[in-house]
Each structure stands twice: as structure tokens, then as C-alpha cells.
Design an enzyme around this catalytic site. Sequence first.
Site, PDB file in Angstrom:
ATOM      1  N   PHE A   1     -36.959   0.833  15.350  1.00  0.00           N
ATOM      2  CA  PHE A   1     -36.891   1.595  16.594  1.00  0.00           C
ATOM      3  C   PHE A   1     -35.468   1.705  17.100  1.00  0.00           C
ATOM      4  CE2 PHE A   1     -41.525   1.184  17.595  1.00  0.00           C
ATOM      5  CZ  PHE A   1     -41.714   2.539  17.751  1.00  0.00           C
TER       6      PHE A   1
ATOM      7  N   HIS B   1      -4.276  54.125  40.835  1.00  0.00           N
ATOM      8  CA  HIS B   1      -4.528  54.063  39.381  1.00  0.00           C
ATOM      9  C   HIS B   1      -4.951  55.432  38.864  1.00  0.00           C
ATOM     10  CE1 HIS B   1      -4.247  49.803  38.855  1.00  0.00           C
ATOM     11  NE2 HIS B   1      -5.335  49.484  39.527  1.00  0.00           N
TER      12      HIS B   1
ATOM     13  N   ASP C   1      -3.915  43.014  37.383  1.00  0.00           N
ATOM     14  CA  ASP C   1      -3.158  44.150  36.836  1.00  0.00           C
ATOM     15  C   ASP C   1      -1.807  43.667  36.321  1.00  0.00           C
ATOM     16  OD1 ASP C   1      -5.190  45.717  37.721  1.00  0.00           O
ATOM     17  OD2 ASP C   1      -4.107  46.617  39.398  1.00  0.00           O
TER      18      ASP C   1
ATOM     19  N   HIS D   1      -5.646  51.630  46.435  1.00  0.00           N
ATOM     20  CA  HIS D   1      -5.259  50.972  45.189  1.00  0.00           C
ATOM     21  C   HIS D   1      -5.897  51.702  43.989  1.00  0.00           C
ATOM     22  CE1 HIS D   1      -4.319  47.352  42.676  1.00  0.00           C
ATOM     23  NE2 HIS D   1      -5.339  47.824  41.980  1.00  0.00           N
ATOM     24  N   GLU D   2      -7.195  51.909  44.067  1.00  0.00           N
ATOM     25  CA  GLU D   2      -7.875  52.576  42.949  1.00  0.00           C
ATOM     26  C   GLU D   2      -7.419  54.029  42.830  1.00  0.00           C
ATOM     27  OE1 GLU D   2      -9.328  50.837  40.809  1.00  0.00           O
ATOM     28  OE2 GLU D   2      -9.433  49.020  42.025  1.00  0.00           O
TER      29      GLU D   2
END
Length: 644
Positions: A161, A462, A534, A458-459
Amino acid sequence: MATAPQKKPAIKAGKKKGAAPEARRAGPGFRGKPSFLGNLVTTVLIFLLLMSLYSLVDGFIQPNETIPLSAVASDVTAGKVKSIVVHGDSLDLTYADGVVKESQKDPSAGLPETLATYGVTPEQLMKVPMTVQGQSGFDFWFMALAPTLLSLAFVAILFWFLTRQVRGAGMQALSFGQSKARVTDPADAAQRVTFADVAGAREAKEELVEIVDFLRNPKKFLDIGARIPKGIILMGAPGTGKTLLARAVAGEAGVPFFSISGSEFVEMFVGVGASRVRDLFQLAKKAAPAIIFVDEIDAVGRARGAGMGGGNDEREQTLNQILVEMDGFEPAEKVVVIAATNRPDVLDPALLRPGRFDRRVTIDLPDRRDREEILKIHAQKKPLGPDVALAVIAERTPGFSGAELYSLMNEGAILAARENRNEITQYDLIRSIEKVMLGPERKSHLLSKREKELTAYHEAGHALVSSLLEHADPVHKISIISRGRAAGYTLKLPFDDRKMQSKKQFLDDIAATLGGYAAEELLFDDVTTGPSNDLRVITALAREMVTRYGMSDALGPIAFGERELGHEPYSEKVAAEIDAEVSHIIEGAKARAIKAINEHRDALDAIAKELIEKETIERIEFEKILLANGIMPKKREEDESGAV
Ligand code: ADP
Ligand code: ZN
Ligand code: MG
């Protein structure tokens, strides 16, 4: 605030279909893990049971009354005893009335003398027949040995065992160095993978068909003296199906598949990895023809001397053992080793020498046609609605690996199931693309008014810069709904599945990625922590341009070695020059982004306003805004073909 051009954030594939979750472990190192307490209780219970069994047997065999010698003497004198059997010091007395009693005599004297001292006369004694037996009866031996045997058995059981316990608990004190390979039985239909399960990867399959042939019919090849490669290395980005292909080779050939991962070797003590390798090869040779698959071989097969100290010895020994085993293959061995890596650049050249892993198979990210095929494979057991066009999904997923396409299909099914529909629609799949690419939407992530404005600009930055620069990818969706770690995102799709990128594309890419930063700076006269990702991306890209692709004017076409801890492959002076070139590239890109935004301020405002209002702009609306502000949207091939 992230742009998502073809360089997507790395994502983990969903549950892998071919990953064989139930694959059983080879070698005796693996057992169940019953609790230690449970074992102890069982052991004690068994012991108690044995003890009671013993006393029961004991009781059976000696049910008779035991009387003292004095009683024996008086019974003999009284003439009640019919006969006496003596064995050893035990006396079995049979009485005239049939009763049997027992007694013990003094071991130092004979029975007649003993009885005489109790006053039995020789005449009285003569009347009782007395037999003396040797002590060889079964019950004598049993009784004499049983306690010893039982305690031995107890110790043995306890030991057994404990041993199990030790193995199970992963202490591996006894299974040290046993191979931890998982083996897939060729007869196991549930786990069988064939080439039909692998879409695309045509060149790789062609290369591997030869191996399948050999494993199926080795005699044909050996008779004619053909030398079959011992080792094949599959190279490709994560999730491109390397593991899947290796399993397919085993499945096609119908041979056992022993698989182990390089990273599993890099644990524990020196020497264990090597002995595991030895075990693994031994197991495979016994089962030959067979395939040994070493996943992540770069974990042990890194070029020696590179990387950080510590653990090097272990790695080296493991690697050496792999090489020794492969070198020791007899031509008739019929074991083929397939290895996989996504870092072929760091591999030790010793691995690639002839007679070792001299076959190299590169698996590329799937192109559009392959992506469609992969989607079809994973759509097989999923009911698709009539509007589903997998070709369109394939078109919108450049850069996706097979594993990502698999999880895309799966996400689509989850969306449908969540809305209690029994068919997957095209919209489910489209939504899944973004989920796989960027992580789940975080609708609960509420932006304040200022944050929303900032994210929108911000976007918009881009998207606008991407649309204005000739070599940047066209925008296909903009959103300020946060996803994963990004507050907003701009999706761009390259025109085609390009394998090569040019310097101009890189420069425009960097400028477009800086468009977000530039817009924030320009409008709010401040910069947030938003664009940190980024900046990381473009810095890495600019550095690669300089050090790997020879795209710097100042340093010229030189590939510099990789910087590793403690190893500087170039001088301090060169390092400073590289840094200067990197910032030169980034400054130039930033200037172009600022110029583009300044010149088209109206367009920027219009895009941002629309974003604040609608949160997401699809390509068609976006291009309308561009046109309204005098910017020609980029043409795509599919515009002619009429696809969405
Ligand atoms: P790798 O070993 O290259 O990291 P895997 O073989 O583990 O990738 O691929 C993970 C899963 O992605 C596979 O189990 C399979 O479901 C899917 N997959 C990857 N490439 C393909 C392909 N070419 N065809 C079909 N399924 C693929
Ligand atoms: Zn951004
Ligand atoms: Mg793999």
C-alpha cells in the site's frame, strides 16, 4: 486601444480536439491516487479480519476442554480415561463416555513419571493405552506458524500500500526515470486521427505520406536498401496542426504513437531526463513499428550555450540521450521520431545533422483556401444555418491558425446554443472572429464621457491614418466596445495572405499604429496609458526591422544576433546605434501620423463623432465618412467579385 492588423494578440486555442485527454500513460509510473488515510484504514481492517479469522480457526481446531494434570491423574486413578494420545507436551484424553479433553504435561519429564508423582500407580497406568505421536500434524504446523505468517503477510500488505501511495503521490521515488510518455493505441478508434482530419498543409502531408508507407510496409523499403529518415521535425507557429499531423501519421499507418513533450524533461534532477528518454525509446522499440513524438523539442534542443544558465546540464544530457538513441537505431528498427517546434531558430544544429532530424517540414499558417477547408472540418458535426458562407469567414480571418479557426467554430456554436437556437448562423461566426481575435466583449466596462471621447479619437486616429497611407491595410471595422484588454479596436484586413512584407508596409503599419497616440496627443494635449500596447508592438517591430530584416538605412543589411541574458552578440556601440535607428524609425512614423491627422482633421472629427454615437462602425459606413471628407477608400479585390 488596440489596432488589430494581421499581427493579432496571441491567443490560446480552445480545447484541442486531438489532444487525447484520456490517453493512458505508458510505463508503470502511473497509478490511481487513493488517499493515504483510506489506505491505512483498509490495511488495518484487513489485519483485523485476518486476526479474527485466525482465532476462529484456532477455536475450531481446539474446541476441547483443557484440564490440569492433577485432574488427569485423578481421572486415570478413577479409571475414567479410555486412552491417551501424547504429541509433544500435549495430551489428548479420550474418556470412557466419549468425551475428549486436553492437557499439558511438564516438558522435562515423561508422562508416566509425571503421573506417578501425582500418585498414579503403574498398575492403574497400564490399564490406559497410551500412544505417542510425532509432532507433524497439519494443525500443529499451522498453529505454530500461523502467527508468524500472518504478521509477515501484514507487513507485505502494508508495504504494498505504501508503495502505491508513494507512486500515486507523484513522489516517484520508485518510478524515477520511467518514461512519462502517453501512448495512443492504433486500435483505439475514438482517438484515431487521419490525414482527412487535417486540412491544408499539403506539402507537409506529401512529405509524411512516405513515412506512413514505410511504417505500413517496412519490408518493401528495407529489401531495396532504402534509408528511411529516422527523424522529422515539424516547424510552424503554435496551433498550425503539428501535433495533429504527427498523430495523423500514426493513425494512417496504424502504429502506436508515443508522445512526450520537451518541457516535461526539464524538471527534477540531472539524469532523470536522460533515463526517461532511454525508457521511451525502449518502449517504442518493443512496440515497433511505432512513432515517437517529441513536442516542443526546443525546450531540450536549444543551441548549447545559449539561454540562461541553470538547468543546462539536465537539458544537455536529455538532448544527448535523444541523439544517442537516434544514432543507435538499426536500419531495421522501424521507429520514426517526429519532433515539433515553433522556434526552429533556436535549435541546436546537432539535432539537424544527417541521420538525426534531417527532414524538416514547415507548416505555414493556412491561406484563405486552407482556412475554408479547416472551417469545414470543424463544422462537420455542427448544424449550420442556410446563410452560413464559410468562404467569407475564411476571407476575414487572415493570420488565424488552425487552432484559432477551431475555436472560432466552437465559439459560434456556443453563441447559438446560448440563444437556444439549433443552427449556427453567419452572424454567430462573424461575432466569433472578433472574440477569438481580441477576447470577449466587456459590455459591463462602462467608459466615462471623457474616456469614451478619448477612445473614439484614438481609434479614429488609427483608422484615418491607415486609410491615408498607401501601404497600410484597409480598415474593416472600428469599435469602442472594450474587448479583452483593449478599450477599443480597429480591425484591418490585408489585401491578401501575404507571406512577405516590405519595408514600406512596415513603416506605414507603424505610422497607423501611432495614429491613436498622435490623435490623443493632438486633441487632448496629453497622453494616456491607453496606447501602451500599441507602443510595445511598434517598438518590437521597428527593432526587428533594424536587427533582422536589414531595413535600416544607417546600419544596412545586417542581421544581428538575438540578445539573450548575459550574452550580447554585438558591441555596446552597435547596441547604441540600433537603439538610435529604432527611435529614428518611430519618430519618422509619428511625424507622418501627425501630419495625416492634421491635414484631415474634419474626417477625424466625423469618425470620432460617429463612434461616440454608434460605438461600432462597419466598413461601409466608414468609407462613406471618408468619401464625404474627400478621401478615396482603398479598393479591395473582393469589391469586384461582389463578396461581402
Ligand atoms: P500545434 O501542435 O501546431 O500547436 P495542434 O496540432 O495542437 O497545433 O492543433 C490544435 C488544434 O487545432 C487541432 O487539434 C485541430 O483541432 C486544429 N487544427 C490545427 N490545424 C488544423 C488543420 N490543418 N486542419 C484541421 N484542424 C486543425
Ligand atoms: Zn491603439
Ligand atoms: Mg502541439
